[in-house]
Each structure stands twice: as structure tokens, then as C-alpha cells.
Design a protein around this motif. Structure first.
Motif, mmCIF file in Angstrom:
data_model
loop_
_atom_site.group_PDB
_atom_site.id
_atom_site.type_symbol
_atom_site.label_atom_id
_atom_site.label_comp_id
_atom_site.label_asym_id
_atom_site.label_seq_id
_atom_site.Cartn_x
_atom_site.Cartn_y
_atom_site.Cartn_z
ATOM 1 N N LEU A 125 1.213 7.512 2.219
ATOM 2 C CA LEU A 125 1.886 6.614 3.160
ATOM 3 C C LEU A 125 3.400 6.678 2.955
ATOM 4 N N CYS A 126 3.822 6.781 1.711
ATOM 5 C CA CYS A 126 5.253 6.904 1.414
ATOM 6 C C CYS A 126 5.823 8.163 2.070
ATOM 7 N N SER B 28 -2.824 -0.280 6.906
ATOM 8 C CA SER B 28 -3.278 0.766 5.988
ATOM 9 C C SER B 28 -3.984 0.139 4.788
ATOM 10 N N LYS C 135 -1.294 5.940 -2.309
ATOM 11 C CA LYS C 135 -0.061 5.322 -1.817
ATOM 12 C C LYS C 135 1.010 6.350 -1.457
ATOM 13 N N ASN D 199 0.799 -1.217 0.000
ATOM 14 C CA ASN D 199 0.000 0.000 0.000
ATOM 15 C C ASN D 199 0.838 1.276 0.000
ATOM 16 N N CYS D 200 2.115 1.135 -0.255
ATOM 17 C CA CYS D 200 3.019 2.285 -0.215
ATOM 18 C C CYS D 200 3.547 2.591 -1.606
ATOM 19 N N LYS E 33 2.132 0.300 10.071
ATOM 20 C CA LYS E 33 1.467 1.096 9.032
ATOM 21 C C LYS E 33 1.240 0.263 7.772
ATOM 22 N N LEU E 34 2.196 -0.588 7.443
ATOM 23 C CA LEU E 34 2.034 -1.452 6.278
ATOM 24 C C LEU E 34 0.921 -2.478 6.504
ATOM 25 N N PHE F 216 6.493 7.565 5.699
ATOM 26 C CA PHE F 216 7.715 6.805 5.914
ATOM 27 C C PHE F 216 8.937 7.707 5.784
#
Length: 217
Positions: A108-109, A133, A105, A37-38, A129-130, A112
Motif C-alpha cells: 500500500l505504501c 484496505s 503494508k 494499514n500502510c 485506500k486507507l 501511495f
């Protein structure tokens, strides 16, 4: 917190007899973007994520709950088009992990990158989170999760988590389209339990929700 687990009728009967919920592996889940999902486009990062994901899948499973049982989509998607069952549990908050619904996505990246930029190399934060999410299109599920080790397997290769871990089973909700024969089987399974509320679901004619009737024919 009161939470709900939706099942096909046969699976619910099996769980009630075993007094435990079947633990799903991540490969069993219906979202192909689980753990992917990132928005990290570099191939080496994608490959590393997939490798990590495969290792997690071997050791860790998940049990998915919703915070409500009135959403007709949940019954349609997870309880055999309303022919199935919903099990209600009272689960301590500290055992539950809420799913975070994200719009894309890249968001979320960016999270990080912020964590890494702060020199906070907390792998647990990134891993959570991975694992927690999902795309916001799934937000109707109002999902919370319990993670569970894939340790003791039965003869069919499945793992179960005992109901007692969740402070016990509290409700059995029978789907709107559940037939009489299945309803009788469910009622028979529940006889060995104490303090269980059995509810027959029905359509709410003023809204699009599923509601309860306490009278079981």
C-alpha cells in the motif's frame, strides 16, 4: 447488489424496531489496523495518520456488509456464534465501497508513492485506500462498506441509518442456534414490514456452508 449484515439477536431486534442499522464508529471495529494499514515507518507520518484517523472517527462511521451469508465464520464472529441474525438488503452499487485485501503494508505504501510520484495529490484516493484496505487474512468476509455521518444520535449516543437508504430490508435470516423465544420476537418485529423473506438457517451436510430452509417452525 444483495448484501448482508450480521448481528447479535438483541441488536437485530433493536434495528428492526427502529427500522435502521446502527452505524459503527471505526473504534468499534475489530481490526486494530483499521486506517493503520500502510507501511510508513517514520514516526511523524504515523503520528499524522493517527491524528487524521481520530478526526475521521469523530465525524464518520461505517456500516459493514458481506456479499454472502453462507460463510460459517461470519456467523461465528458477528452473529453470536450462530445464535444471532443476518439482515439482507438490496443496496445500489454506487452506495457501496468494496474492501481491498492486501498482503502487506509495504504494498500500500508503494501505491501511495506512485500516486505522489505522478504528481496526483488526490487526497480522496489516498483516504479511500486507507479506509478500504485490510490485511488479506480478513478476505473471508468478502466485505463492502457504506460510510455514514455521525449526526443525529439517540438517547444512548448511537446513530442509525434508515433501512430505506438501502432500498429497504429484503431478508431476515435466523441463525442455526437461535432459540425459539428469540425467533418469535424476530417474527413479531417483521410483521410490520412488507415483502420480507424470513429464512431459518441450517447446516449444509455436504459442505461447510450455512444454507436456508424456508420452513419456520
Amino acid at each position: 447488489m444483495k448484501v448482508y449484515h450480521f448481528l447479535r439477536a438483541d441488536d437485530a431486534i433493536n434495528d428492526l424496531r427502529k427500522r435502521g442499522i446502527k452505524i459503527s464508529t471505526y473504534s468499534d471495529l475489530n481490526d486494530p489496523f483499521e486506517f493503520l494499514n500502510c507501511g510508513m515507518s517514520a514516526k511523524d507520518i504515523q503520528d499524522a495518520l493517527k491524528e487524521t484517523m481520530e478526526e475521521i472517527y469523530k465525524k464518520c462511521g461505517v456500516i459493514c456488509f458481506s456479499k454472502n451469508w453462507s460463510n460459517t465464520l461470519l456467523w461465528s464472529h458477528y452473529a453470536d456464534k450462530h445464535k444471532g441474525i443476518c439482515l439482507g438488503f438490496e443496496v445500489p452499487d454506487d452506495k457501496l465501497a468494496a474492501v481491498d485485501y492486501i498482503s502487506n503494508k509495504k504494498a500500500l505504501c508503494a501505491e501511495f508513492e506512485k500516486i505522489i510520484g505522478q504528481n496526483s495529490h488526490d487526497e480522496e484516493i489516498i483516504m479511500n485506500k486507507l479506509l478500504l484496505s485490510k490485511y488479506k487474512g480478513w478476505d473471508y468476509e468478502d466485505e463492502v462498506r457504506v460510510f455514514a455521518p455521525l449526526d443525529e444520535k439517540d438517547n444512548n449516543g448511537n446513530c442509525f441509518m434508515d433501512f430505506s437508504v438501502f432500498s429497504g430490508l429484503k431478508q431476515v435470516i435466523i441463525g442455526v442456534r437461535c432459540d425459539k423465544t428469540t425467533t418469535e420476537k424476530i417474527k413479531e418485529c417483521v410483521k410490520g414490514y412488507d415483502g420480507i423473506e424470513v429464512i431459518k438457517a441450517q447446516l449444509d451436510f455436504e459442505t461447510f456452508k450455512i444454507v436456508e430452509t424456508l420452513e419456520i417452525e
